[in-house]
Motif scaffolding. Sequence first.
Motif, PDB file in Angstrom:
ATOM      1  N   ASP A 171      77.630 -51.044  -9.957  1.00  0.00           N
ATOM      2  CA  ASP A 171      76.667 -50.537 -10.437  1.00  0.00           C
ATOM      3  C   ASP A 171      76.754 -49.040 -10.616  1.00  0.00           C
ATOM      4  OD1 ASP A 171      75.700 -53.143 -10.921  1.00  0.00           O
ATOM      5  OD2 ASP A 171      74.595 -53.438  -8.954  1.00  0.00           O
ATOM      6  N   ASN A 172      77.047 -48.427  -9.385  1.00  0.00           N
ATOM      7  CA  ASN A 172      76.890 -46.805  -9.265  1.00  0.00           C
ATOM      8  C   ASN A 172      78.299 -46.086  -9.281  1.00  0.00           C
ATOM      9  OD1 ASN A 172      77.083 -47.540  -6.974  1.00  0.00           O
ATOM     10  ND2 ASN A 172      75.561 -46.774  -5.917  1.00  0.00           N
ATOM     11  N   MET A 173      79.381 -46.937  -9.393  1.00  0.00           N
ATOM     12  CA  MET A 173      80.634 -46.122  -9.394  1.00  0.00           C
ATOM     13  C   MET A 173      81.783 -47.140  -9.882  1.00  0.00           C
ATOM     14  SD  MET A 173      82.565 -45.899  -5.543  1.00  0.00           S
ATOM     15  CE  MET A 173      82.706 -47.517  -5.096  1.00  0.00           C
ATOM     16  N   THR A 174      82.614 -46.464 -10.627  1.00  0.00           N
ATOM     17  CA  THR A 174      84.005 -46.841 -11.162  1.00  0.00           C
ATOM     18  C   THR A 174      85.054 -46.354 -10.622  1.00  0.00           C
ATOM     19  OG1 THR A 174      82.497 -47.295 -13.167  1.00  0.00           O
ATOM     20  CG2 THR A 174      85.079 -47.406 -13.406  1.00  0.00           C
ATOM     21  N   ALA A 175      86.184 -47.208 -10.386  1.00  0.00           N
ATOM     22  CA  ALA A 175      87.477 -46.465  -9.896  1.00  0.00           C
ATOM     23  C   ALA A 175      88.431 -47.018 -10.821  1.00  0.00           C
ATOM     24  CB  ALA A 175      87.752 -47.386  -8.472  1.00  0.00           C
ATOM     25  N   TYR A 176      89.217 -46.076 -11.093  1.00  0.00           N
ATOM     26  CA  TYR A 176      90.364 -46.168 -11.874  1.00  0.00           C
ATOM     27  C   TYR A 176      91.786 -46.048 -11.140  1.00  0.00           C
ATOM     28  CZ  TYR A 176      86.770 -44.975 -15.305  1.00  0.00           C
ATOM     29  OH  TYR A 176      85.503 -44.808 -15.860  1.00  0.00           O
ATOM     30  N   ILE A 177      92.579 -47.164 -11.402  1.00  0.00           N
ATOM     31  CA  ILE A 177      93.842 -47.271 -10.751  1.00  0.00           C
ATOM     32  C   ILE A 177      94.849 -47.455 -12.000  1.00  0.00           C
ATOM     33  CG2 ILE A 177      95.171 -48.149  -8.995  1.00  0.00           C
ATOM     34  CD1 ILE A 177      92.631 -49.389  -7.810  1.00  0.00           C
ATOM     35  N   VAL A 178      95.863 -46.423 -11.751  1.00  0.00           N
ATOM     36  CA  VAL A 178      97.104 -46.790 -12.861  1.00  0.00           C
ATOM     37  C   VAL A 178      98.358 -47.222 -12.374  1.00  0.00           C
ATOM     38  CG1 VAL A 178      98.562 -45.312 -14.300  1.00  0.00           C
ATOM     39  CG2 VAL A 178      96.176 -44.561 -13.845  1.00  0.00           C
ATOM     40  N   ILE A 179      98.818 -48.316 -12.928  1.00  0.00           N
ATOM     41  CA  ILE A 179      99.999 -49.026 -12.259  1.00  0.00           C
ATOM     42  C   ILE A 179     101.097 -48.063 -12.136  1.00  0.00           C
ATOM     43  CG2 ILE A 179     101.647 -50.711 -12.886  1.00  0.00           C
ATOM     44  CD1 ILE A 179      99.110 -52.041 -12.210  1.00  0.00           C
ATOM     45  N   GLY A 180     101.733 -48.286 -10.732  1.00  0.00           N
ATOM     46  CA  GLY A 180     102.913 -47.073 -10.585  1.00  0.00           C
ATOM     47  C   GLY A 180     102.467 -45.703 -10.050  1.00  0.00           C
ATOM     48  N   ASP A 181     101.199 -45.382 -10.114  1.00  0.00           N
ATOM     49  CA  ASP A 181     100.619 -44.143  -9.736  1.00  0.00           C
ATOM     50  C   ASP A 181     100.026 -43.999  -8.200  1.00  0.00           C
ATOM     51  OD1 ASP A 181      99.956 -41.482  -9.610  1.00  0.00           O
ATOM     52  OD2 ASP A 181      98.347 -41.527 -11.245  1.00  0.00           O
ATOM     53  N   ASN A 182     100.279 -43.013  -7.589  1.00  0.00           N
ATOM     54  CA  ASN A 182      99.700 -42.974  -6.176  1.00  0.00           C
ATOM     55  C   ASN A 182      98.200 -42.319  -6.178  1.00  0.00           C
ATOM     56  OD1 ASN A 182     102.810 -42.297  -5.724  1.00  0.00           O
ATOM     57  ND2 ASN A 182     102.063 -43.627  -4.157  1.00  0.00           N
ATOM     58  N   ILE A 183      97.504 -42.157  -7.322  1.00  0.00           N
ATOM     59  CA  ILE A 183      96.401 -41.631  -7.131  1.00  0.00           C
ATOM     60  C   ILE A 183      95.375 -42.597  -7.624  1.00  0.00           C
ATOM     61  CG2 ILE A 183      94.799 -39.761  -8.258  1.00  0.00           C
ATOM     62  CD1 ILE A 183      96.986 -38.761  -6.580  1.00  0.00           C
ATOM     63  N   ILE A 184      94.035 -42.848  -7.072  1.00  0.00           N
ATOM     64  CA  ILE A 184      93.114 -43.417  -7.447  1.00  0.00           C
ATOM     65  C   ILE A 184      91.898 -42.579  -7.553  1.00  0.00           C
ATOM     66  CG2 ILE A 184      92.233 -44.126  -5.029  1.00  0.00           C
ATOM     67  CD1 ILE A 184      90.942 -46.347  -5.876  1.00  0.00           C
ATOM     68  N   THR A 185      91.196 -42.712  -8.895  1.00  0.00           N
ATOM     69  CA  THR A 185      90.254 -41.672  -9.169  1.00  0.00           C
ATOM     70  C   THR A 185      88.805 -42.472  -9.232  1.00  0.00           C
ATOM     71  OG1 THR A 185      91.576 -40.545 -10.756  1.00  0.00           O
ATOM     72  CG2 THR A 185      89.210 -40.351 -11.204  1.00  0.00           C
ATOM     73  N   ILE A 186      87.781 -41.781  -8.449  1.00  0.00           N
ATOM     74  CA  ILE A 186      86.544 -42.711  -8.353  1.00  0.00           C
ATOM     75  C   ILE A 186      85.367 -41.790  -9.096  1.00  0.00           C
ATOM     76  CG2 ILE A 186      84.759 -43.443  -6.554  1.00  0.00           C
ATOM     77  CD1 ILE A 186      87.087 -43.930  -4.773  1.00  0.00           C
ATOM     78  N   ALA A 187      84.547 -42.380  -9.931  1.00  0.00           N
ATOM     79  CA  ALA A 187      83.636 -41.697 -10.580  1.00  0.00           C
ATOM     80  C   ALA A 187      82.271 -42.074 -10.142  1.00  0.00           C
ATOM     81  CB  ALA A 187      83.647 -41.615 -12.000  1.00  0.00           C
ATOM     82  N   GLU A 188      81.459 -41.105  -9.488  1.00  0.00           N
ATOM     83  CA  GLU A 188      80.345 -41.654  -8.938  1.00  0.00           C
ATOM     84  C   GLU A 188      79.277 -40.498  -9.070  1.00  0.00           C
ATOM     85  OE1 GLU A 188      78.664 -43.353  -4.602  1.00  0.00           O
ATOM     86  OE2 GLU A 188      80.701 -42.622  -4.865  1.00  0.00           O
ATOM     87  N   ASN A 189      78.199 -40.737  -9.552  1.00  0.00           N
ATOM     88  CA  ASN A 189      77.154 -39.627  -9.742  1.00  0.00           C
ATOM     89  C   ASN A 189      77.390 -38.766 -10.495  1.00  0.00           C
ATOM     90  OD1 ASN A 189      75.421 -41.433  -7.916  1.00  0.00           O
ATOM     91  ND2 ASN A 189      76.021 -40.339  -6.293  1.00  0.00           N
ATOM     92  N   GLY A 190      78.411 -38.940 -11.760  1.00  0.00           N
ATOM     93  CA  GLY A 190      78.804 -37.756 -12.552  1.00  0.00           C
ATOM     94  C   GLY A 190      79.805 -36.921 -11.898  1.00  0.00           C
ATOM     95  N   ILE A 191      80.456 -37.270 -10.666  1.00  0.00           N
ATOM     96  CA  ILE A 191      81.458 -36.690 -10.022  1.00  0.00           C
ATOM     97  C   ILE A 191      82.610 -37.357  -9.800  1.00  0.00           C
ATOM     98  CG2 ILE A 191      82.163 -35.311  -7.991  1.00  0.00           C
ATOM     99  CD1 ILE A 191      79.131 -34.615  -7.467  1.00  0.00           C
ATOM    100  N   ASP A 192      83.737 -36.843 -10.309  1.00  0.00           N
ATOM    101  CA  ASP A 192      84.878 -37.408 -10.116  1.00  0.00           C
ATOM    102  C   ASP A 192      85.703 -37.196  -8.836  1.00  0.00           C
ATOM    103  OD1 ASP A 192      84.385 -38.964 -12.350  1.00  0.00           O
ATOM    104  OD2 ASP A 192      86.129 -37.946 -13.460  1.00  0.00           O
ATOM    105  N   ARG A 193      86.390 -37.617  -7.863  1.00  0.00           N
ATOM    106  CA  ARG A 193      87.089 -37.544  -6.926  1.00  0.00           C
ATOM    107  C   ARG A 193      88.464 -38.262  -7.143  1.00  0.00           C
ATOM    108  NH1 ARG A 193      86.256 -41.208  -2.677  1.00  0.00           N
ATOM    109  NH2 ARG A 193      84.538 -42.549  -2.873  1.00  0.00           N
ATOM    110  N   LYS A 194      89.288 -37.751  -6.362  1.00  0.00           N
ATOM    111  CA  LYS A 194      90.743 -38.297  -6.354  1.00  0.00           C
ATOM    112  C   LYS A 194      90.983 -38.412  -5.231  1.00  0.00           C
ATOM    113  CE  LYS A 194      92.162 -36.443 -10.924  1.00  0.00           C
ATOM    114  NZ  LYS A 194      92.072 -37.650 -11.667  1.00  0.00           N
TER     115      LYS A 194
END
Length: 601
Positions: A171-194
């Motif tokens: 509801d308040n957070m989206t996570a992005y994961i790329v196949i073959g990549d070692n980084i997960i990006t989390i978008a929450e409250n208008g701020i992206d953190r990796k």
Amino acid sequence: MKKSIVILVVVSMLMSLLCPIFVLAAEEGELLDSVVVMEDAEVMGETEEKEAEWVNMWEYYGYDSLDDFMLDYDYTEEEYNESETILNMRLNDQAAYAEYVHQLLIAQFERFGGTYGVLNVIIDDTFVDFGSVLPEIIGGTLYVPTAPFVESLGAEVEYDGKNKTISIKFDNMTAYIVIGDNIITIAENGIDRKEFIYDEPFLKNNISYIPLRAVAEALGYTVFWDNTYKTAVIIDFNGFIDKINEEFTIVNKLLDFLIIIDDGRNGVFQQIVELLVSYTEINSLDGNNTLLANGDLNFLSDGKNFYFKGSVDFSSLVKLFIPYRYYYNDDYYETLIDEYTKLSKMMLELIYNNDDDVLYMKFPLLSDIFTDLPPNAWIAVSNMSEIDDNIDVESFIDTLYQGSIPNGISIGEIIVLDNSLKQPSSNVYLYYYHLRSSSVLYRTFISDEKFDKDDDEYTLSLSLEDLEEYAYTMATAYQVLSFYLYYLNTEKLDAKLTVQMSNDEIVAFMGEFFMRNSSYYSGDTQITGNFNFSVDEIEMFMEIHQQNDYILGIELNVSSKDLTEEIPQAPPTGAIVISIEDIVESFTWPSFISQLAGVAN
């Protein structure tokens, strides 16, 4: 509101008095039925050859007859015979009992939704259904099919084949994961953190797999591993805390009232604490003898600097804390009395100067340790902030001044903390059930529904009948006779807590309690007490009366107020000031330290 953090200790004492044993009281009947079996499985020792002797269960538990046993414990004849058979198996054939327990635990695991012999994932108290596509362990890392796992978390999952990107949407957070990549990006409250993850997601037969621990922890979950059942255990502690706290709004406000002090304070805040202890030895022949002890402290702070002066005198009670005299010869015993008397009469004075980052300490007792140190000397400890990188002196002073604990504290957090301190080493998949079980005790006695409301006053009452009903329920569920029998030793219990509110905020609370326990060995013990907490003052009294032995009384008074005067920044002019470095390098230790070491040995 002006209260000290240390008052939380008093609240814990009161809870301990009202509820002598904290037990796991699960809401699920299946869990309750298995507790004793699980405990037996954990303590099972080596198998020894011995001749089988049939043991009557009623005798094993100390009853005079089967009829007496059945009066206290509501077994059917079939249940009794089955339990007695299991008892004899445990006592006489541990190999057979071990296999019996093993099969019971497997049945229990599968009854809760797990599949023995394959990899499992449980989120809180629900096993994830992966269908025909199961998790895999590769290089020591557990990978799970993305869709069933993410959907079990209550999130939506999407896959962008062109960019090979998995989107996990809450509801308040989206996570992005790329196949073959070692980084997960989390978008929450208008701020992206990796966040970096060591193990890369991959595709297999057009199904995406993600490393469970790395992804779950990045999303804010806690992960455990149950090696016995090859099960990953995922706990949403924040969700559990929020859910539990919905039932304890009154008590949580009470905890806030104890902890949080007005953060708009200006000037100097003063807190004075007075402690009085009385110990009366009961002697029907020569007359009673009453010993008195006391302590007091004065604390001043402006949010950056602080001044503290405290003293205690427990010298009259010294002999109560030393083992019987016949353990030592007369010289050693007298040495103990003298030195314990010194230790029991102490004065401590502290000044912290924030600008200079110096702590000044006057502790006369140190002159008995360092013979070269004048009794009234001040010890200067410079660069306090550099002594330990883990100590933030400024934050510590602010905490004392404001009296707050970061993020406050609540019943939900207390339950989580309590369980984290005793994390199970076996049957880890039941972790969430342990959390829920711990909440039953609190819910039984201090949930919102237990309070009677009268305008802005809420009253909570506890009687022996309430405790007996709860204890018998737990004894029956756990099949632990001693649990119920322990509570039967309590002959009388009455406790009352009254909370006064204004505009939905607590302004004061008060209470009283009375408990009497019987003991075949030491006689009856009676505990009484009362307390009154208001914005600027705390008054507490407790008395413990051991029949024909002693009466112990403890009285505590705390008062708080704001002052306009300044607090000391350094020792008085003309005072002797010695640096801690000089003491460590130049001063000598006295002989009595080695003498005491010899006494102890």
